[in-house]
Design a protein around this motif. Structure first.
Motif, short mmCIF file in Angstrom:
data_model
loop_
_atom_site.label_atom_id
_atom_site.label_comp_id
_atom_site.label_asym_id
_atom_site.label_seq_id
_atom_site.Cartn_x
_atom_site.Cartn_y
_atom_site.Cartn_z
N LEU A 1 77.79 32.56 26.09
CA LEU A 1 77.85 31.30 26.82
C LEU A 1 78.45 31.49 28.21
O LEU A 1 78.04 30.83 29.18
N GLY A 2 79.42 32.40 28.31
CA GLY A 2 80.00 32.68 29.62
C GLY A 2 78.98 33.27 30.58
O GLY A 2 78.91 32.89 31.75
N ASN A 3 78.18 34.23 30.09
CA ASN A 3 77.14 34.83 30.91
C ASN A 3 76.09 33.79 31.31
O ASN A 3 75.64 33.75 32.46
N TRP A 4 75.70 32.97 30.34
CA TRP A 4 74.72 31.92 30.64
C TRP A 4 75.25 30.99 31.74
O TRP A 4 74.53 30.63 32.66
N GLY A 5 76.53 30.60 31.60
CA GLY A 5 77.11 29.70 32.59
C GLY A 5 77.14 30.30 33.98
O GLY A 5 76.81 29.63 34.97
N LEU A 6 77.53 31.57 34.08
CA LEU A 6 77.60 32.22 35.38
C LEU A 6 76.22 32.35 36.00
O LEU A 6 76.02 32.12 37.20
N ILE A 7 75.23 32.70 35.20
CA ILE A 7 73.86 32.83 35.69
C ILE A 7 73.31 31.49 36.14
O ILE A 7 72.76 31.36 37.24
N ARG B 1 68.62 29.76 52.45
CA ARG B 1 70.07 29.56 52.39
C ARG B 1 70.75 30.47 51.36
O ARG B 1 71.85 30.97 51.60
N HIS B 2 70.11 30.66 50.21
CA HIS B 2 70.79 31.33 49.10
C HIS B 2 70.02 32.51 48.51
O HIS B 2 70.44 33.07 47.49
N GLY B 3 68.92 32.92 49.14
CA GLY B 3 67.99 33.80 48.45
C GLY B 3 68.28 35.27 48.49
O GLY B 3 67.54 36.06 47.89
N GLU B 4 69.32 35.73 49.18
CA GLU B 4 69.56 37.16 49.27
C GLU B 4 71.04 37.45 49.03
O GLU B 4 71.91 36.81 49.60
N VAL B 5 71.29 38.45 48.16
CA VAL B 5 72.66 38.84 47.84
C VAL B 5 73.03 40.02 48.73
O VAL B 5 72.42 41.07 48.66
N ARG B 6 74.05 39.84 49.55
CA ARG B 6 74.43 40.91 50.49
C ARG B 6 75.61 41.74 49.99
O ARG B 6 75.80 42.87 50.41
N THR B 7 76.43 41.17 49.13
CA THR B 7 77.58 41.90 48.63
C THR B 7 77.62 41.77 47.12
O THR B 7 77.12 40.80 46.55
N PRO B 8 78.23 42.74 46.42
CA PRO B 8 78.34 42.62 44.97
C PRO B 8 79.10 41.37 44.58
O PRO B 8 80.08 40.99 45.22
N LEU B 9 78.65 40.73 43.53
CA LEU B 9 79.28 39.50 43.06
C LEU B 9 80.18 39.80 41.88
O LEU B 9 80.25 40.91 41.36
N LYS B 10 80.84 38.77 41.42
CA LYS B 10 81.79 38.88 40.32
C LYS B 10 81.15 39.55 39.11
O LYS B 10 80.04 39.23 38.71
N ARG B 11 81.85 40.50 38.52
CA ARG B 11 81.38 41.19 37.33
C ARG B 11 81.40 40.24 36.14
O ARG B 11 82.38 39.55 35.92
N LEU B 12 80.31 40.23 35.40
CA LEU B 12 80.24 39.34 34.24
C LEU B 12 81.09 39.89 33.12
O LEU B 12 81.19 41.09 32.91
N GLY B 13 81.62 38.97 32.32
CA GLY B 13 82.38 39.37 31.12
C GLY B 13 83.79 39.76 31.44
O GLY B 13 84.47 40.24 30.58
#
Length: 413
Positions: free
Chosen positions: A206-212, A401-413
């Protein structure tokens, strides 16, 4: 388990395996489409039931990915891919031997459930091995292979339907599944370096689903993929009835129409790689959005002017399908890029949303064409324009506005 990385697995072999896995989708649809009117008559079904043989496949395909994704994050990609392919092959044999429309719909649904492992797994394998920009290029090559498979699917399906009957066409799907299963058993390595042993625990899941599902990059990219597929699905659902029943093309000639669409899709994947190198991810999607809308407008115009010509229908949709070949590599890799530790789950959600949307689209199309005032050609023209407009709107606004990730994001889990 044998692990893989970009240096230890042949890029050519990787693209071949990914192409075969992704090629299940056109094989399961394009190979049997030319025989759809014949099998409907043979099994005593209606046009709505014929539509259900496609929508049941896609509903199973979409929903099952929510199961296959976390399973692959927990147990690895190889086991899930092999299990799914084995089930797909058995379900395909059942479909070829079906004795009623209800039975065929059931087997097709099971095919879809199994097929969910292939597309989800292929996207997750690419995320395991590559960063987003390079992953989009590899994905475009694999989807080019998918297009090549689709090139043969339409004409071969038409030939089988015309000379050997619809059961032979569905038997060809089973044979392809058996070949892919053998290839996986022989050469597919495990690409997941660190399985998440808690991936199936409710709190982690559920945590992974929420973050996604809270992430704007996931939504804008996943919707590009889903909306673009919506137009393609509209074409796949109605093309047999438009070209064969309405415009009078033979089954073999219809197969050639499908071949031309596949060639244009392949061309789109080549154009995608060139655009990515020159313009980057977001501008590439914006350019493709313009192509999608132009194709949709052209098809709607041909419908409005009542141009009863195969060319008037095929040419504008050809532009749309070329844009589809640009959108899919970008959007499918972009939607899972922020989630390297849960690539299977993110891939599953993207695939699920697209297929559930396609199922709703299929049900709507089936209801519309059951009324005398909506012809298949009318539903095709305005339906593709609807999806093209959504693609272009999303490509020009949210993706920018939001379509490209330039930096690593928060690690899941």
């Amino acid at each position: 388990m044998k692990l893989a990385n970009p240096r230890s697995i042949s890029p050519t072999l990787l693209v071949l395996l990914l192409s075969l896995l992704m090629g299940l989708q056109p094989i399961a649809t394009d190979l049997y489409l030319p025989s759809l009117p014949e099998l409907t008559r043979s099994l005593g079904g209606s046009m709505a039931q014929a539509q259900l043989t496609l929508t049941s496949l896609l509903l199973g395909f979409g929903l099952s990915q929510l199961v296959w994704g976390p399973l692959s994050d927990r147990f690895g990609r190889r086991l899930v891919l092999i299990s799914g392919m084995g089930l797909f092959t058995l379900a395909s044999i059942g479909a070829a031997l079906a004795g009623s429309m209800q039975g065929l719909v059931g087997w097709r649904g099971l095919q879809g459930l199994a097929m969910g492992a292939s597309m989800m797994g292929a996207r997750a394998v690419i995320r395991d091995l590559y960063q987003p920009a390079e992953g989009a290029r590899v994905m475009s090559k694999a989807l080019g292979g998918l297009g090549l498979i689709a090139c043969f699917s339409g004409p071969l399906g038409g030939w089988l339907a015309q000379h050997l009957g619809w059961r032979a066409a569905l038997g060809g799907v089973a044979l392809f599944g058996a070949v892919v299963l053998a290839m996986l058993l022989w050469r597919q390595p495990e690409t997941l370096q660190q399985p998440d042993r808690d991936a199936l625990k409710p709190t982690r899941l559920l945590g992974n689903w929420g973050l996604i599902l809270r992430h704007p990059t996931f939504w804008c990219q996943a919707m590009i993929s889903a909306f673009s597929f919506g137009g393609l699905f509209t074409f796949l659902s109605l093309a047999t009835f438009v070209f064969s029943s309405d415009l009078g093309l033979s089954q073999s000639a219809f197969g050639l129409v499908m071949l031309s669409m596949s060639l244009l899709y392949i061309a789109g994947t080549f154009v995608c790689r060139r655009l990515l190198t020159r313009f980057g991810l977001r501008r590439t999607i914006a350019i493709a959005g313009g192509l999608s809308l132009t194709g949709g407008l052209g098809l709607a115009l041909a419908t409005w002017l009542e141009l009863a010509s195969a060319w008037a229908t095929a040419l504008p949709f050809g532009l749309y399908i070329m844009a589809h070949g640009i959108h899919q590599p970008c959007a499918q890799t972009g939607s899972i890029a922020p989630f390297p530790q849960a690539a299977g789950t993110a891939s599953a959600w993207g695939g699920c949303l697209a297929m559930v949307m396609a199922f709703g689209n299929g049900q709507t199309l089936g209801w519309l064409i059951s009324h005398d005032w909506v012809t298949p050609r009318l539903a095709l023209g305005w339906g593709v324009l609807f999806w093209a407009a959504l693609v272009a709107l999303n490509a020009w606004t949210a993706v920018q506005r939001h379509g490209e990730v330039r930096t690593p994001l928060k690690r899941l889990g």
